[in-house]
Design a protein around this motif. Structure first.
Motif, PDB file in Angstrom:
ATOM      1  N   ALA A  72      -1.225 -11.466  -2.550  1.00 27.57           N
ATOM      2  CA  ALA A  72      -1.340 -11.808  -1.132  1.00 27.57           C
ATOM      3  C   ALA A  72       0.022 -12.178  -0.555  1.00 27.57           C
ATOM      4  N   ILE A  73       0.806 -12.935  -1.306  1.00 25.77           N
ATOM      5  CA  ILE A  73       2.143 -13.325  -0.844  1.00 25.77           C
ATOM      6  C   ILE A  73       3.041 -12.101  -0.704  1.00 25.77           C
ATOM      7  N   VAL A  74       2.972 -11.198  -1.660  1.00 26.78           N
ATOM      8  CA  VAL A  74       3.790  -9.982  -1.592  1.00 26.78           C
ATOM      9  C   VAL A  74       3.402  -9.153  -0.376  1.00 26.78           C
ATOM     10  N   PHE A  75       2.099  -9.031  -0.099  1.00 33.15           N
ATOM     11  CA  PHE A  75       1.662  -8.273   1.081  1.00 33.15           C
ATOM     12  C   PHE A  75       2.168  -8.895   2.370  1.00 33.15           C
ATOM     13  N   ILE A  76       2.116 -10.217   2.459  1.00 30.19           N
ATOM     14  CA  ILE A  76       2.580 -10.900   3.670  1.00 30.19           C
ATOM     15  C   ILE A  76       4.096 -10.767   3.815  1.00 30.19           C
ATOM     16  N   VAL A  77       4.824 -10.867   2.724  1.00 30.33           N
ATOM     17  CA  VAL A  77       6.287 -10.721   2.783  1.00 30.33           C
ATOM     18  C   VAL A  77       6.656  -9.300   3.215  1.00 30.33           C
ATOM     19  N   ILE A  78       5.980  -8.305   2.681  1.00 34.10           N
ATOM     20  CA  ILE A  78       6.247  -6.924   3.092  1.00 34.10           C
ATOM     21  C   ILE A  78       5.910  -6.739   4.566  1.00 34.10           C
ATOM     22  N   PHE A  79       4.812  -7.348   5.019  1.00 33.43           N
ATOM     23  CA  PHE A  79       4.451  -7.272   6.440  1.00 33.43           C
ATOM     24  C   PHE A  79       5.580  -7.825   7.309  1.00 33.43           C
ATOM     25  N   HIS A  80       6.130  -8.981   6.926  1.00 35.31           N
ATOM     26  CA  HIS A  80       7.218  -9.573   7.713  1.00 35.31           C
ATOM     27  C   HIS A  80       8.492  -8.737   7.609  1.00 35.31           C
ATOM     28  N   ALA A  81       8.724  -8.125   6.466  1.00 35.69           N
ATOM     29  CA  ALA A  81       9.906  -7.274   6.320  1.00 35.69           C
ATOM     30  C   ALA A  81       9.798  -6.023   7.188  1.00 35.69           C
ATOM     31  N   THR A 106       8.718   2.533  13.299  1.00 37.41           N
ATOM     32  CA  THR A 106       8.241   3.853  12.908  1.00 37.41           C
ATOM     33  C   THR A 106       6.721   3.833  12.799  1.00 37.41           C
ATOM     34  N   SER A 107       6.119   4.991  12.924  1.00 42.44           N
ATOM     35  CA  SER A 107       4.652   5.046  12.896  1.00 42.44           C
ATOM     36  C   SER A 107       4.095   4.628  11.534  1.00 42.44           C
ATOM     37  N   ASP A 108       4.807   4.952  10.462  1.00 46.49           N
ATOM     38  CA  ASP A 108       4.339   4.556   9.131  1.00 46.49           C
ATOM     39  C   ASP A 108       4.350   3.046   8.959  1.00 46.49           C
ATOM     40  N   ALA A 109       5.427   2.400   9.403  1.00 46.39           N
ATOM     41  CA  ALA A 109       5.534   0.949   9.270  1.00 46.39           C
ATOM     42  C   ALA A 109       4.478   0.245  10.107  1.00 46.39           C
ATOM     43  N   ILE A 110       4.249   0.728  11.302  1.00 43.39           N
ATOM     44  CA  ILE A 110       3.230   0.118  12.173  1.00 43.39           C
ATOM     45  C   ILE A 110       1.851   0.298  11.557  1.00 43.39           C
ATOM     46  N   PHE A 111       1.580   1.474  10.998  1.00 44.90           N
ATOM     47  CA  PHE A 111       0.276   1.755  10.401  1.00 44.90           C
ATOM     48  C   PHE A 111       0.015   0.858   9.196  1.00 44.90           C
ATOM     49  N   ILE A 112       0.978   0.795   8.277  1.00 44.08           N
ATOM     50  CA  ILE A 112       0.741   0.053   7.032  1.00 44.08           C
ATOM     51  C   ILE A 112       0.809  -1.454   7.237  1.00 44.08           C
ATOM     52  N   SER A 113       1.589  -1.926   8.212  1.00 47.43           N
ATOM     53  CA  SER A 113       1.724  -3.374   8.385  1.00 47.43           C
ATOM     54  C   SER A 113       0.409  -4.024   8.808  1.00 47.43           C
ATOM     55  N   VAL A 169      -3.811  -7.880   7.020  1.00 43.83           N
ATOM     56  CA  VAL A 169      -5.253  -8.160   6.907  1.00 43.83           C
ATOM     57  C   VAL A 169      -5.640  -8.341   5.445  1.00 43.83           C
ATOM     58  N   PHE A 170      -5.157  -7.471   4.596  1.00 46.76           N
ATOM     59  CA  PHE A 170      -5.497  -7.560   3.184  1.00 46.76           C
ATOM     60  C   PHE A 170      -4.885  -8.815   2.553  1.00 46.76           C
ATOM     61  N   GLY A 171      -3.637  -9.119   2.886  1.00 46.93           N
ATOM     62  CA  GLY A 171      -2.981 -10.301   2.332  1.00 46.93           C
ATOM     63  C   GLY A 171      -3.661 -11.591   2.758  1.00 46.93           C
TER      64      GLY A 171
END
Length: 164
Positions: free
Chosen positions: A23-32, A38-45, A50-52
């Motif tokens: 969960a922490i890794v997902f949140i850190v990646i979201f903030h990064a 880019t459309s990929d970053a917006i889509f995956i963030s 939500v998952f984190g």
């Protein structure tokens, strides 16, 4: 192989700590990814946050239930628990808020009145600071906007000069 209750409890907490790590890794990646447009970053963030947060909320609730399963049926347990939790979390928050506001006040006061530096936003903030706004500042809520005339004394002209 028969395992004791203590070993099972350690195993459960070990697995939940792994979930917390994900969960922490997902949140850190979201903030990064927050600055990328880019459309990929917006889509995956969206999915990462939500998952984190879902993983973290699940593991926190499970740990609470697992640790306090015997005490949850007591009538006053939740009341006592949340009062202790509130005091435990807000004492440092209020302390740090006061710790940062006192030096900020002195630096602003010295820069404006002794060094004659012109910071319009800071001048308006400190001149218009009321007990009501100080209360919201210390408790962590935002200062009311100028559109709410009953709670705020900032005029529209002063508010627009702060923003612009």
């Amino acid at each position: 192989m028969i395992t004791s209750r203590k070993n099972r409890k350690k195993d459960v907490f070990y697995r939940l700590n792994i979930l917390d790590g994900f969960a922490i890794v997902f949140i850190v990646i979201f903030h990064a990814l927050g600055g990328l447009k880019t459309s990929d970053a917006i889509f995956i963030s969206k999915y990462l946050v939500v998952f984190g947060l879902s993983l973290f909320t699940f593991s926190a609730g499970f740990k609470f239930g697992f640790n306090h399963s015997d005490e949850l049926e007591e009538k006053d347990f939740l009341k006592k628990y949340f009062i202790k939790r509130f005091v435990r979390l807000y004492k440092p928050y209020i302390g740090y808020s006061l710790l940062i506001s006192v030096p900020l006040f002195f630096v602003t006061y010295i820069s404006v009145y002794y060094l004659n530096l012109d910071y319009k936003g800071l001048n308006i903030f400190w001149e218009d600071l009321t007990y009501y706004k100080l209360f919201y500042f210390i408790l962590g809520d935002s200062v009311p906007k100028s559109s709410d005339k009953s709670k705020c004394n900032i005029t529209t002209q002063n508010y627009n000069s702060i923003i612009m």
